[in-house]
Design an enzyme around this catalytic site. Structure first.
Site, PDB file in Angstrom:
ATOM      1  CB  ILE A  42      -0.929   0.015   1.244  1.00  0.00           C
ATOM      2  CG1 ILE A  42      -1.910  -1.158   1.186  1.00  0.00           C
ATOM      3  CG2 ILE A  42      -1.679   1.330   1.362  1.00  0.00           C
ATOM      4  CD1 ILE A  42      -2.786  -1.196  -0.033  1.00  0.00           C
ATOM      5  CG  ASP A 307      -0.334  -1.057   8.168  1.00  0.00           C
ATOM      6  OD1 ASP A 307       0.475  -0.466   8.912  1.00  0.00           O
ATOM      7  OD2 ASP A 307      -0.905  -0.510   7.206  1.00  0.00           O
ATOM      8  CG  HIS A 444      21.852  31.535  11.859  1.00  0.00           C
ATOM      9  ND1 HIS A 444      20.541  31.732  12.254  1.00  0.00           N
ATOM     10  CD2 HIS A 444      22.234  32.680  11.223  1.00  0.00           C
ATOM     11  CE1 HIS A 444      20.165  32.948  11.889  1.00  0.00           C
ATOM     12  NE2 HIS A 444      21.169  33.544  11.252  1.00  0.00           N
TER      13      HIS A 444
END
Ligand code: FAD
Length: 465
Positions: A42, A307, A444
Site C-alpha cells: 500500500i 500493519d 544558522h
C-alpha cells in the site's frame, strides 16, 4: 525445477515484507517473498508515496500563486491540471515499485506473484497450486480501509484508491475521518479547488496529536476554506442526481450535507482473513495479529509485522519491525520497538509531525508517577530562515521530564515539520537529555534552530523568543 524450500517465506511485499526479505538475505537466509498484487504494498502504490506526489503538486501550485510576494511575476494565474497531477503520482509510485523489484533481484530474494496462506507444518500454500516450505514464515499482509456501513463505497463514495485516481475534480467533497489520511486528502483537494468539508467523531482534527497542535491545524485548515466539523458522525447516506446526500449528527442534532463525492478515511483493519490462521495458535485481537514485539506469534515459526500486527499503521514502523523480527530470527540481539520513539507525520498544509507523548499525556504520566514536566514552545515567527522563506507560521513544542531531563515528546506544525521531526527522533534514540540538546550546535539560518529554541524555552533560556 523452481526452488520451494526456504529458510524464510515472507507473505506480503509492502514496506514490512520487502524490508524483511532484504534483511534476511543480508543475513544469509534463503528467502522467498510472496505478493498477490504489487511489490511495495500500500505504501508505495496506494499510500505514502502517491499521496505525497499529489501533495507536492499542490505545494507547487501554491508556490506559483504566491510567487509575486517573492518578486516572481507571471506565475500567479497557475491552474491545476488534475489529470497530469494524478498521472505524475502514478508514475512516481510505479518507479518505486520497480525499485523494489530491483532490490529483490539484487539481494537474491525469490519473488512469487501469488496469494499465500499457511498450510501447517511450516508450509505455505499458494493460490497457483504450489506449496513452499520454510523454517520461518513472516506474515506482512498489511491492512485496508475500514468500511462504514453508512457510506457504502462506489463511484461516488471513495476509499483511498479512488481518491488517489479521481476521474475529475469534484466540485464539493466530504471527507469522513480527520486522521492523517483524511487530513491529507482534505488538504490536497482544497488546494486544487474543491469545496471541502472534513468531519471527525472526536473533538478535533488529527485527534492523536497534541491538542494545541491539532487546534492550530484546524485553524489553518479553516483559513484555507476547509469546513471542519468535529464530534460529528455520518448516520446514513443516499445517492442524489449529482452526488451523495449524507445525514450527519453533531452533538445530538441531525442535518443533511450534500457533496459530489465522499472520501471515507475512518481507520483501517488488518488483512487477517484467508491466511489459514484458524489452524494455528496465532491470536487475532480486533483485526490485528498479536505478537511479542519482535514479531513472534503464539505459533512457533510464524511471525507478523507491520500493519497486520497493529498500530501505529505507519510504513517506517512496518520496516523497523521487519528488521527487528528478522534479526531475532537470525539470533542477533533485538529489542522491541518503543512506540514512543516512532515519529508520526501528516503531510497536509501545514504539516504536523510528532514523537513521544503529547503534553496532556505527559502531564497525566507525571501526575501518576509524582513527577513534573517542563514544556518549551517556540514559534516560527522568531526564526530567520522561516521568515526568509515566507513560512513563519507554526510552532515547535518540546516536553521534558523536569526531574531527569528525559525528552518525553516533541510536536511540530509547519510546512516542513516532517523533515524537522528527525532531529527529535535521533535525540530520543540516543536518550539525549535537555543538556545534550541545549549544547547541540544547530546551523544558522535553518528551520531546525526552532528545535533548539524550543528546548531552551522549556528551561526559560530561549534566545529569540
Ligand atoms: C492513503 C494512505 C496514505 C498513507 N501515508 C502514509 C505516510 O505518509 N507515512 C506512513 O508511514 N504511512 C502511511 N500510510 C500507511 C502505510 O501505507 C502502511 O503503514 C504501510 O503500507 C504498512 O506496510 P505493510 O508492509 O505492513 O503492509 P502493506 O503496505 O499493506 O503491504 C501488504 C502487502 O501484502 C500483500 N498481501 C496481503 N495478503 C496477501 C496474501 N495472502 N498473499 C500475498 N500477498 C498478500 C498485499 O497485496 C500488500 O501488497 C498511508 C496509508 C494510506 C492508505
Amino acid at each position: 525445477m523452481t526452488k520451494t524450500s526456504f529458510d524464510l517465506v515472507v507473505v506480503g511485499g509492502g514496506p514490512g515484507g520487502y524490508v524483511a526479505a532484504i534483511r534476511a538475505a543480508q543475513l544469509g537466509l534463503s528467502t522467498a517473498l510472496v505478493e498477490r498484487a504489487e511489490l511495495g504494498g500500500i505504501c508505495l502504490n496506494w499510500g505514502c508515496i502517491p499521496t505525497k506526489a499529489l501533495l507536492h503538486s499542490a505545494t507547487v501550485l501554491r508556490a506559483c500563486r504566491e510567487a509575486e510576494q517573492y518578486g516572481v511575476t507571471g506565475a500567479g494565474a497557475a491552474q491545476p491540471d488534475l489529470a497530469a497531477m494524478v498521472a505524475r503520482s502514478r508514475k512516481v509510485a510505479g518507479r518505486l515499485g520497480q525499485g523494489v523489484a530491483h532490490l529483490m533481484k539484487k539481494n537474491g530474494v525469490t519473488v512469487l506473484a501469488a496469494s499465500a496462506r499457511l498450510a501447517g507444518g511450516g508450509r505455505v500454500a499458494l493460490d497457483n497450486g504450489a506449496t513452499l516450505s520454510a523454517r520461518h514464515i513472516i506474515l506482512a499482509t498489511g491492512a485496508r480501509a475500514r468500511d462504514l456501513p453508512a457510506l457504502p463505497l462506489g463511484e461516488r463514495i471513495w476509499a483511498y484508491r479512488q481518491a488517489l485516481t479521481p476521474p475529475a475534480l469534484p466540485k464539493s467533497l466530504l471527507v469522513v475521518g480527520a486522521g492523517a489520511i483524511g487530513a491529507e486528502f482534505a488538504s490536497f483537494y482544497r488546494a486544487v479547488g474543491a469545496e471541502v468539508t472534513l468531519i471527525d467523531m472526536t473533538a478535533d482534527i488529527l485527534p492523536q496529536e497534541d491538542a494545541e497542535i491539532s487546534a492550530l491545524a484546524r485553524k489553518a485548515f479553516e483559513k484555507q476554506g476547509i469546513r471542519v466539523l468535529t464530534q460529528c458522525a455520518v448516520k446514513s447516506s443516499s445517492l442524489t442526481a449529482t452526488g451523495v446526500k449524507a445525514v450527519l449528527e453533531q452533538q445530538g442534532k441531525s442535518f443533511e450535507l450534500e457533496a459530489e463525492r465522499v472520501i471515507v478515511a475512518a481507520g483501517i483493519v488488518g488483512n487477517v482473513e484467508n491466511l489459514g490462521l484458524e489452524q494455528t495458535r496465532v491470536k487475532v485481537e480486533k483485526t490485528h495479529i498479536v505478537t511479542d514485539g519482535l514479531g513472534r506469534t503464539a505459533e512457533p515459526g510464524v511471525y507478523a509485522i507491520g500493519d497486520v500486527a497493529g498500530a501505529p499503521w505507519l510504513a517506517h514502523k512496518a520496516s523497523h519491525e521487519a528488521v527487528l523480527c528478522v534479526e531475532a530470527i537470525a539470533g542477533l540481539p533485538a529489542h522491541p520497538l518503543d512506540p514512543l520513539r516512532i515519529p508520526a507525520c501528516t503531510y497536509s498544509h501545514p504539516q504536523v509531525a510528532s514523537i513521544g507523548m503529547t503534553e496532556a499525556r505527559a502531564r497525566d504520566h507525571a501526575k501518576a508517577t509524582g513527577g513534573e514536566i517542563r514544556v518549551g514552545k517556540f514559534t516560527f515567527a522568531g526564526n530567520g530562515k522561516a521568515i526568509a522563506m515566507g513560512e513563519d507560521q507554526g510552532l515547535v513544542k518540546t516536553v521534558f521530564d523536569a526531574k531527569t531531563g528525559e525528552l518525553l515528546g516533541a510536536h511540530i506544525i509547519h510546512p516542513e515539520a516532517s523533515e524537522l521531526i528527525a532531529g527529535y527522533g535521533v535525540a530520543a534514540s540516543l536518550e539525549a537529555t535537555e543538556e545534550d540538546l541545549m549544547h547541540t550546535v544547530f546551523a544558522h539560518p535553518t528551520l531546525s534552530e526552532t528545535l533548539h529554541e524550543s528546548v531552551l524555552a522549556a528551561f526559560g533560556r530561549a534566545l529569540h523568543g
